[in-house]
Motif scaffolding. Structure first.
Motif, PDB file in Angstrom:
ATOM      1  N   SER A   1     -76.656  13.006  44.766  1.00 25.19           N
ATOM      2  CA  SER A   1     -77.728  12.425  45.578  1.00 25.19           C
ATOM      3  C   SER A   1     -79.085  12.705  44.949  1.00 25.19           C
ATOM      4  O   SER A   1     -79.390  13.839  44.588  1.00 25.19           O
ATOM      5  CB  SER A   1     -77.686  13.009  46.991  1.00 25.19           C
ATOM      6  N   ASP A   2     -79.892  11.641  44.802  1.00 18.78           N
ATOM      7  CA  ASP A   2     -81.250  11.811  44.312  1.00 18.78           C
ATOM      8  C   ASP A   2     -82.085  10.618  44.729  1.00 18.78           C
ATOM      9  O   ASP A   2     -81.744   9.468  44.420  1.00 18.78           O
ATOM     10  CB  ASP A   2     -81.269  11.955  42.789  1.00 18.78           C
ATOM     11  N   GLY A   3     -83.178  10.879  45.441  1.00 17.58           N
ATOM     12  CA  GLY A   3     -84.025   9.809  45.945  1.00 17.58           C
ATOM     13  C   GLY A   3     -84.771   9.044  44.885  1.00 17.58           C
ATOM     14  O   GLY A   3     -85.322   7.970  45.160  1.00 17.58           O
ATOM     15  N   ASP A   4     -84.837   9.563  43.633  1.00 14.69           N
ATOM     16  CA  ASP A   4     -85.511   8.848  42.553  1.00 14.69           C
ATOM     17  C   ASP A   4     -84.637   7.753  41.948  1.00 14.69           C
ATOM     18  O   ASP A   4     -85.130   6.952  41.150  1.00 14.69           O
ATOM     19  CB  ASP A   4     -85.927   9.824  41.453  1.00 14.69           C
ATOM     20  N   MET A   5     -83.354   7.736  42.276  1.00 16.98           N
ATOM     21  CA  MET A   5     -82.438   6.757  41.677  1.00 16.98           C
ATOM     22  C   MET A   5     -82.403   5.474  42.505  1.00 16.98           C
ATOM     23  O   MET A   5     -81.386   5.114  43.098  1.00 16.98           O
ATOM     24  CB  MET A   5     -81.032   7.346  41.557  1.00 16.98           C
ATOM     25  N   LEU A   6     -83.522   4.755  42.530  1.00 13.77           N
ATOM     26  CA  LEU A   6     -83.518   3.463  43.209  1.00 13.77           C
ATOM     27  C   LEU A   6     -82.725   2.443  42.407  1.00 13.77           C
ATOM     28  O   LEU A   6     -81.971   1.651  42.958  1.00 13.77           O
ATOM     29  CB  LEU A   6     -84.956   2.974  43.421  1.00 13.77           C
ATOM     30  N   GLY A   7     -82.918   2.437  41.092  1.00 13.01           N
ATOM     31  CA  GLY A   7     -82.125   1.572  40.222  1.00 13.01           C
ATOM     32  C   GLY A   7     -82.430   0.099  40.330  1.00 13.01           C
ATOM     33  O   GLY A   7     -81.681  -0.729  39.805  1.00 13.01           O
ATOM     34  N   ASN A   8     -83.538  -0.280  40.990  1.00 15.41           N
ATOM     35  CA  ASN A   8     -83.819  -1.700  41.164  1.00 15.41           C
ATOM     36  C   ASN A   8     -84.349  -2.366  39.902  1.00 15.41           C
ATOM     37  O   ASN A   8     -84.493  -3.585  39.846  1.00 15.41           O
ATOM     38  CB  ASN A   8     -84.796  -1.920  42.323  1.00 15.41           C
ATOM     39  N   GLY A   9     -84.626  -1.577  38.855  1.00  9.92           N
ATOM     40  CA  GLY A   9     -85.043  -2.149  37.588  1.00  9.92           C
ATOM     41  C   GLY A   9     -83.907  -2.293  36.596  1.00  9.92           C
ATOM     42  O   GLY A   9     -84.085  -2.849  35.512  1.00  9.92           O
ATOM     43  N   GLY A  10     -82.728  -1.794  36.982  1.00 14.43           N
ATOM     44  CA  GLY A  10     -81.563  -1.887  36.110  1.00 14.43           C
ATOM     45  C   GLY A  10     -80.953  -0.523  35.834  1.00 14.43           C
ATOM     46  O   GLY A  10     -81.668   0.484  35.750  1.00 14.43           O
ATOM     47  N   VAL A  11     -79.630  -0.491  35.708  1.00 17.88           N
ATOM     48  CA  VAL A  11     -78.891   0.739  35.446  1.00 17.88           C
ATOM     49  C   VAL A  11     -77.839   0.452  34.392  1.00 17.88           C
ATOM     50  O   VAL A  11     -77.150  -0.570  34.448  1.00 17.88           O
ATOM     51  CB  VAL A  11     -78.196   1.260  36.726  1.00 17.88           C
ATOM     52  N   VAL A  12     -77.711   1.358  33.431  1.00 17.94           N
ATOM     53  CA  VAL A  12     -76.669   1.187  32.424  1.00 17.94           C
ATOM     54  C   VAL A  12     -76.194   2.561  31.960  1.00 17.94           C
ATOM     55  O   VAL A  12     -76.981   3.515  31.870  1.00 17.94           O
ATOM     56  CB  VAL A  12     -77.179   0.354  31.219  1.00 17.94           C
ATOM     57  N   TYR A  13     -74.901   2.657  31.697  1.00 18.10           N
ATOM     58  CA  TYR A  13     -74.295   3.864  31.126  1.00 18.10           C
ATOM     59  C   TYR A  13     -74.008   3.561  29.674  1.00 18.10           C
ATOM     60  O   TYR A  13     -73.260   2.623  29.356  1.00 18.10           O
ATOM     61  CB  TYR A  13     -73.014   4.219  31.876  1.00 18.10           C
ATOM     62  N   ALA A  14     -74.595   4.357  28.785  1.00 19.76           N
ATOM     63  CA  ALA A  14     -74.464   4.068  27.361  1.00 19.76           C
ATOM     64  C   ALA A  14     -74.245   5.346  26.578  1.00 19.76           C
ATOM     65  O   ALA A  14     -75.087   6.264  26.635  1.00 19.76           O
ATOM     66  CB  ALA A  14     -75.720   3.352  26.846  1.00 19.76           C
ATOM     67  N   ASP A  15     -73.129   5.421  25.888  1.00 17.59           N
ATOM     68  CA  ASP A  15     -72.855   6.501  24.958  1.00 17.59           C
ATOM     69  C   ASP A  15     -73.041   7.875  25.599  1.00 17.59           C
ATOM     70  O   ASP A  15     -73.664   8.773  25.031  1.00 17.59           O
ATOM     71  CB  ASP A  15     -73.749   6.357  23.721  1.00 17.59           C
ATOM     72  N   GLY A  16     -72.521   8.022  26.837  1.00 20.33           N
ATOM     73  CA  GLY A  16     -72.502   9.330  27.482  1.00 20.33           C
ATOM     74  C   GLY A  16     -73.704   9.653  28.344  1.00 20.33           C
ATOM     75  O   GLY A  16     -73.757  10.731  28.940  1.00 20.33           O
TER      76      GLY A  16
END
Length: 325
Positions: free
Chosen positions: A106-121
């Motif tokens: 849980s973290d309130g800074d993770m809105l993610g409305n600009g995009g989220v990607v998992y890359a190389d760990g």
């Protein structure tokens, strides 16, 4: 500019944390199961005797074979929306019938409305707040295992740097995203490449809007358009080649990931009927429902903890020293 943005972000972050503290936390609690209790030695003897007889009968039946069942795949994603008040952050999702998202970090800074990607760990989360046309950006580089992140407050990003959906291509090391066309500043979209250091996007070519996008181990880039059609995307021209209809019609940004080992696509489809998890056969476009989210969830940056290296491949050499004699 930076100082002004920083003060605005700090003030808004304080508001977010105050709001999160008042938001009911949804947790999954397994009922307590007491250990199996055997009250005396006679019952214990009968218990083991029954185990032995059952095992002997099983081994004596040639038609019956013991087969290990694979564990369900565990997915992760950043919550973008839920119809009930739940925390922002990373959720785990077991790919099995009836499974529901579980809060992992849980973290309130993770809105993610600009995009989220998992890359190389690493998990990259771009968020923004809009104050009457002025955007304030937060960009997190996250260590998911240790639940830690570094962050910057970019002051040179534009709305055209929003990239969703996006996906990591293990063949090239590029992150491809669907973003607004900076040349037209309308609803036209382009295929772009994301700079993981700055979150800036560089246009590759025009492309129709995609609801979800994912790359396989070989670097083949797949997309699901707003009609629910699975297609292969040319990474140089943005041209799409239809594979077929999934039969599922998204009505918002979705997210998908491909298991490098099996080639199966997992798709968090958000439709007019709510949020779902599907598997998609990338050869036929057939979508199979895995589970229905209740309440409905919409995620971004769906990912697996996986390596692009083939199973059984030797590990990368380290501490190599060249010697010339």
């Amino acid at each position: 500019m930076v100082d002004k943005n920083l003060s605005v972000v700090i003030a808004f972050k304080n508001f977010l944390h105050t709001f999160a503290a008042r938001t009911p936390r949804v947790e999954s609690r397994e009922p307590y199961q007491s250990p199996f209790y055997l009250p005396n030695c006679n019952l214990m003897a009968k218990f083991y005797q029954s185990i032995a007889l059952a095992g002997a009968a099983l081994l004596a039946t040639p038609a019956m074979q013991l087969q290990a069942q694979p564990d369900p795949v565990t997915l992760y994603g950043v919550k973008i929306y839920c119809e009930e008040g739940v925390y922002s952050g990373v959720y785990s999702i077991e790919a099995s019938e009836g499974a529901q998202p579980q809060l992992y970090w849980s973290d309130g800074d993770m809105l993610g409305n600009g995009g989220v990607v998992y890359a190389d760990g690493k998990l990259y989360v771009l968020s923004y707040l809009d104050f009457y046309g002025m955007q304030t950006w937060t960009y997190l580089t996250c260590d998911v295992e240790n639940k830690q992140y570094d962050y910057i407050f970019p002051d040179d990003l534009q709305l055209t740097d929003i990239g969703t959906p996006s996906t990591y291509d293990p063949a090239t090391g590029n992150v491809y995203a669907i973003s607004l066309d900076p040349a037209t500043l309308d609803n036209s979209t382009v295929l772009s490449i994301m700079d993981l250091t700055t979150a800036r996007k560089t246009t590759v070519a025009p492309i129709e809007r995609m609801a979800a996008m994912a790359a396989d181990r070989a670097g083949t880039l797949y997309g699901i358009d707003m009609a629910g059609t699975l297609c292969v995307i040319d990474k140089h021209t943005g041209a799409t080649t239809a594979v077929g209809s999934t039969g599922v019609v998204p009505n918002a940004n979705n997210t998908a990931v491909i298991d490098y080992n099996t080639g199966v696509m997992y798709w968090n489809a958000y439709t007019a009927d709510g949020g779902f998890l599907y598997t998609v056969d990338v050869a036929t476009a057939e979508a199979t429902l895995v589970t229905t989210f209740s309440p409905s969830y919409q995620f971004d940056g769906l990912f697996l903890i996986q390596s692009a290296a083939s199973e059984g491949a030797p590990a990368q050499a380290t501490d190599v020293e060249a010697r010339f004699e």
